[in-house]
Design a protein around this motif. Sequence first.
Motif, PDB file in Angstrom:
ATOM      1  N   MET A 120      16.323 -18.665 -81.094  1.00  0.00           N
ATOM      2  CA  MET A 120      16.136 -19.495 -82.287  1.00  0.00           C
ATOM      3  C   MET A 120      17.067 -20.693 -82.253  1.00  0.00           C
ATOM      4  SD  MET A 120      15.811 -16.486 -85.133  1.00  0.00           S
ATOM      5  CE  MET A 120      14.966 -14.953 -84.695  1.00  0.00           C
ATOM      6  N   ILE A 140      11.706 -19.947 -81.155  1.00  0.00           N
ATOM      7  CA  ILE A 140      11.499 -20.439 -82.520  1.00  0.00           C
ATOM      8  C   ILE A 140      12.249 -21.746 -82.741  1.00  0.00           C
ATOM      9  CG2 ILE A 140      11.850 -19.931 -84.972  1.00  0.00           C
ATOM     10  CD1 ILE A 140      11.475 -16.973 -84.296  1.00  0.00           C
ATOM     11  N   CYS A 177       6.755 -21.347 -83.522  1.00  0.00           N
ATOM     12  CA  CYS A 177       7.101 -20.182 -82.698  1.00  0.00           C
ATOM     13  C   CYS A 177       6.185 -20.089 -81.481  1.00  0.00           C
ATOM     14  CB  CYS A 177       6.984 -18.904 -83.533  1.00  0.00           C
ATOM     15  SG  CYS A 177       7.243 -17.376 -82.590  1.00  0.00           S
ATOM     16  N   PHE A 204       8.394 -16.722 -91.653  1.00  0.00           N
ATOM     17  CA  PHE A 204       9.534 -16.461 -90.768  1.00  0.00           C
ATOM     18  C   PHE A 204      10.115 -15.074 -91.017  1.00  0.00           C
ATOM     19  CE2 PHE A 204      14.255 -16.979 -90.211  1.00  0.00           C
ATOM     20  CZ  PHE A 204      14.271 -17.020 -88.827  1.00  0.00           C
TER      21      PHE A 204
END
Length: 282
Positions: A58, A6, A20, A44
């Motif tokens: 992330m 992400i 993503c 999200f």
Amino acid sequence: MQVLGIDFTSRPKRGKPITCARCTLRGDLLHFDDMETWEDFDGFEAALRRPGPWIAGMDFPFGQTRRLVENLGWPMAWSEYVRLVERLGREGFRATLEAYKASRAEGDKEHRRRLDEIAGSVSPQKLYGVPVALMFFEGAPRLLSSGATVVHHHRGDPDRIAIEAYPGVLARALIGRRPYKADERRKQTGARLAARREILDLILAGGLGESFGFEVVADRSLADDATGDRLDALLCAIQAAWAWTRRGQNYGAPADVDPIEGWIADPTLSQADSLAAGGIDR
């Protein structure tokens, strides 16, 4: 294993969504499946609540420095100081960081985590340029509220696992410090396109080497995105997949990770930290 990468932003919108990369890790092969984008935080948050098993890398700082937390008198537990930051609100958090900087001497205003020093990443207090402090503000509370496990910080659902990634450190390992992306159109040059293609070509040709322990299959068109968001999302997925393969060894991180600050999933960082530990007393 489902693996997500992400690429995060503190203000998602149509022109700059959260990006993503959805991948699958089977044995020693990581396969890119498709790309998903979210133009707001609702997408999200919904993704964080999807049933597992999955692991997601992330690209934003999950934690602040221990030094900042101690100096501000914040709670000495990640979940508690993240909740405090959420209560401050975006502008309150910004004001707190600005007031903290104003009270300190030059060169001692924005602290870096141990992992930032090794990775070459900026302070998680940074509000301007790439505002990673605001990325922390928007990302960390949502991670906590999702109920997922936040590696090195918070134990939650063991089938939904979030780990901090940083695509820049992987890109540098492949092509050095050559720029490869830009949000500004005037900086979206042929040289940067060539750099993105080289990164992806090296990965697909097995350039990750023995450090990662798996091969990658992905669409070469991921390099065509001039912002680099799609390529960065794939790099985050690669780092998350590597962490999953090291889940029995603290997800590839040193044993003494600070739960206030956290760690970035990447084999080169753990190797560099080990070398530094051999010559420096902490």
